[in-house]
Design a protein around this motif. Structure first.
Motif, PDB file in Angstrom:
ATOM      1  N   ALA A  39       0.806  -1.219   0.000  1.00 64.45           N
ATOM      2  CA  ALA A  39       0.000   0.000   0.000  1.00 64.45           C
ATOM      3  C   ALA A  39       0.841   1.271   0.000  1.00 64.45           C
ATOM      4  O   ALA A  39       0.292   2.366  -0.098  1.00 64.45           O
ATOM      5  CB  ALA A  39      -0.929  -0.007   1.217  1.00 64.45           C
ATOM      6  N   ASN A  40       2.160   1.142   0.119  1.00 68.70           N
ATOM      7  CA  ASN A  40       3.023   2.330   0.217  1.00 68.70           C
ATOM      8  C   ASN A  40       3.973   2.450  -0.977  1.00 68.70           C
ATOM      9  O   ASN A  40       5.058   2.999  -0.845  1.00 68.70           O
ATOM     10  CB  ASN A  40       3.811   2.288   1.523  1.00 68.70           C
ATOM     11  N   ILE A  65       0.235  -5.523   7.580  1.00 68.37           N
ATOM     12  CA  ILE A  65      -1.074  -4.894   7.431  1.00 68.37           C
ATOM     13  C   ILE A  65      -0.895  -3.384   7.399  1.00 68.37           C
ATOM     14  O   ILE A  65       0.087  -2.848   7.923  1.00 68.37           O
ATOM     15  CB  ILE A  65      -2.040  -5.293   8.562  1.00 68.37           C
ATOM     16  N   HIS A  66      -1.855  -2.711   6.761  1.00 65.41           N
ATOM     17  CA  HIS A  66      -1.788  -1.249   6.646  1.00 65.41           C
ATOM     18  C   HIS A  66      -3.003  -0.560   7.243  1.00 65.41           C
ATOM     19  O   HIS A  66      -2.991   0.662   7.424  1.00 65.41           O
ATOM     20  CB  HIS A  66      -1.635  -0.840   5.177  1.00 65.41           C
ATOM     21  N   GLU A  67      -4.051  -1.325   7.530  1.00 66.72           N
ATOM     22  CA  GLU A  67      -5.261  -0.777   8.123  1.00 66.72           C
ATOM     23  C   GLU A  67      -5.713  -1.687   9.256  1.00 66.72           C
ATOM     24  O   GLU A  67      -5.554  -2.910   9.187  1.00 66.72           O
ATOM     25  CB  GLU A  67      -6.371  -0.664   7.080  1.00 66.72           C
ATOM     26  N   SER A  68      -6.289  -1.097  10.285  1.00 61.48           N
ATOM     27  CA  SER A  68      -6.677  -1.880  11.453  1.00 61.48           C
ATOM     28  C   SER A  68      -7.729  -2.933  11.122  1.00 61.48           C
ATOM     29  O   SER A  68      -7.743  -4.004  11.743  1.00 61.48           O
ATOM     30  CB  SER A  68      -7.181  -0.961  12.565  1.00 61.48           C
ATOM     31  N   CYS A  69      -8.575  -2.685  10.115  1.00 62.26           N
ATOM     32  CA  CYS A  69      -9.603  -3.655   9.753  1.00 62.26           C
ATOM     33  C   CYS A  69      -9.020  -4.931   9.149  1.00 62.26           C
ATOM     34  O   CYS A  69      -9.706  -5.951   9.049  1.00 62.26           O
ATOM     35  CB  CYS A  69     -10.615  -3.031   8.787  1.00 62.26           C
ATOM     36  N   GLN A  70      -7.752  -4.890   8.745  1.00 60.32           N
ATOM     37  CA  GLN A  70      -7.111  -6.069   8.158  1.00 60.32           C
ATOM     38  C   GLN A  70      -6.595  -7.035   9.216  1.00 60.32           C
ATOM     39  O   GLN A  70      -6.342  -8.206   8.924  1.00 60.32           O
ATOM     40  CB  GLN A  70      -5.942  -5.635   7.261  1.00 60.32           C
ATOM     41  N   LEU A 107       4.192   3.209   9.630  1.00 59.88           N
ATOM     42  CA  LEU A 107       2.953   3.156  10.402  1.00 59.88           C
ATOM     43  C   LEU A 107       3.164   2.725  11.846  1.00 59.88           C
ATOM     44  O   LEU A 107       2.198   2.460  12.558  1.00 59.88           O
ATOM     45  CB  LEU A 107       1.966   2.194   9.727  1.00 59.88           C
ATOM     46  N   GLN A 137       1.003   4.238  14.599  1.00 61.71           N
ATOM     47  CA  GLN A 137      -0.449   4.265  14.430  1.00 61.71           C
ATOM     48  C   GLN A 137      -1.100   3.407  15.515  1.00 61.71           C
ATOM     49  O   GLN A 137      -1.123   2.181  15.431  1.00 61.71           O
ATOM     50  CB  GLN A 137      -0.839   3.756  13.049  1.00 61.71           C
ATOM     51  N   ASP A 154      -4.217   2.683  16.526  1.00 64.04           N
ATOM     52  CA  ASP A 154      -5.288   1.743  16.202  1.00 64.04           C
ATOM     53  C   ASP A 154      -4.754   0.509  15.487  1.00 64.04           C
ATOM     54  O   ASP A 154      -5.257  -0.602  15.695  1.00 64.04           O
ATOM     55  CB  ASP A 154      -6.358   2.419  15.330  1.00 64.04           C
ATOM     56  N   LEU A 155      -3.746   0.682  14.648  1.00 61.12           N
ATOM     57  CA  LEU A 155      -3.158  -0.433  13.918  1.00 61.12           C
ATOM     58  C   LEU A 155      -2.442  -1.382  14.878  1.00 61.12           C
ATOM     59  O   LEU A 155      -2.598  -2.610  14.811  1.00 61.12           O
ATOM     60  CB  LEU A 155      -2.185   0.092  12.864  1.00 61.12           C
TER      61      LEU A 155
END
Length: 252
Positions: A46-47, A81-86, A103, A106, A108-109
């Motif tokens: 994602a980066n 992972i790049h987002e907490s939902c993952q 990240l 972050q 939340d992550l």
């Protein structure tokens, strides 16, 4: 003395054929050297520097491909992972969840990764000193992480290069017992020429051996059978054929 943690695999999932090729080699190395290499591959980069760069197959398809590797070869798995939902779906498949360097602060992550119950490997940001990684570790532990690793991958030097301050390794060993040296990302030259991150894989062995001298307890290698044709981090990945010889040096 316990053997070091070893992590290896392609930067990104390019195809099932590539995953099979690398997994087969890792199994062979494990058998010959009595090691337990963790298989690493990203389902989504994602980066990437450019919007046109290859990112990977995505989470759903990528996790299925990784699960197939685990079932077929019995290798432990690591992915980022790049987002907490993952975190939750990834935690159902892999053994180690990795937090990318950019990240690592972050909250939340980190919390989402910790709550999966899996080992959390936090890569040190290019803008942080090793001793500052106590704060991301505190976040993960506060959220219930049972095991946290830290990974050194260099610091920004100017706008187009990285430098590795190996003193970060002993500094981080005061925070956690497992500190990994990312031997391939640390040779990056992120000057984005032509929309791609550069680098020089010639220095990968020296990065690993220097890290050993500073007490690293693990090593991370992105590998590829033909790195120059790799779809991500081509300049930095180690040739797959050279991995076993380098691991032998690190185990000696």
């Amino acid at each position: 003395m316990s053997k070091p943690k070893l992590i290896a695999g392609p930067c990104v999932i390019e195809s099932m054929e590539l995953l099979d090729t690398i997994a087969c080699r890792l199994v062979e190395i494990n058998q010959r050297l009595d090691t337990d290499i963790i298989f690493k591959a990203s389902f989504d980069k994602a980066n990437r520097t450019s919007i046109t760069s290859f990112r990977g197959p995505g989470m759903e398809k990528g996790l299925q491909m990784l699960a197939d590797i685990k079932e077929k070869y019995g290798l432990k798995l690591l992915t980022d992972i790049h987002e907490s939902c993952q975190a939750a779906p990834v935690g159902e498949v892999v053994d180690v969840i990795q937090i990318p360097a950019f990240l690592c602060r972050q909250t939340d992550l980190l919390v989402a990764a910790a709550r999966t119950g899996k080992t959390v490997n936090i890569k040190k940001a290019q803008f942080l000193a090793g001793r500052d990684m106590k704060y991301p570790v505190e976040k993960a532990r506060d959220a219930g992480a049972k095991e946290v690793w830290l990974t050194e991958r260099g610091n920004m030097m100017g706008y187009g290069n990285l430098v590795v301050d190996f003193r970060n390794i002993p500094d981080m060993l005061e925070i956690v017992p497992t500190v990994i040296m990312d031997c391939t990302h640390s040779v990056q030259r992120p000057d984005a020429k032509g929309g791609k991150t550069g680098g020089d894989r010639r220095f990968v062995p020296q990065m690993a051996l220097a890290a050993k001298a500073f007490g690293a307890t693990g090593y991370f290698f992105e590998v590829h059978p033909d790195p120059d044709r790799g779809l991500s981090d081509a300049a930095n990945m180690l040739e797959l054929d050279k991995l076993e010889g380098l691991i032998k040096q690190l185990l000696a």
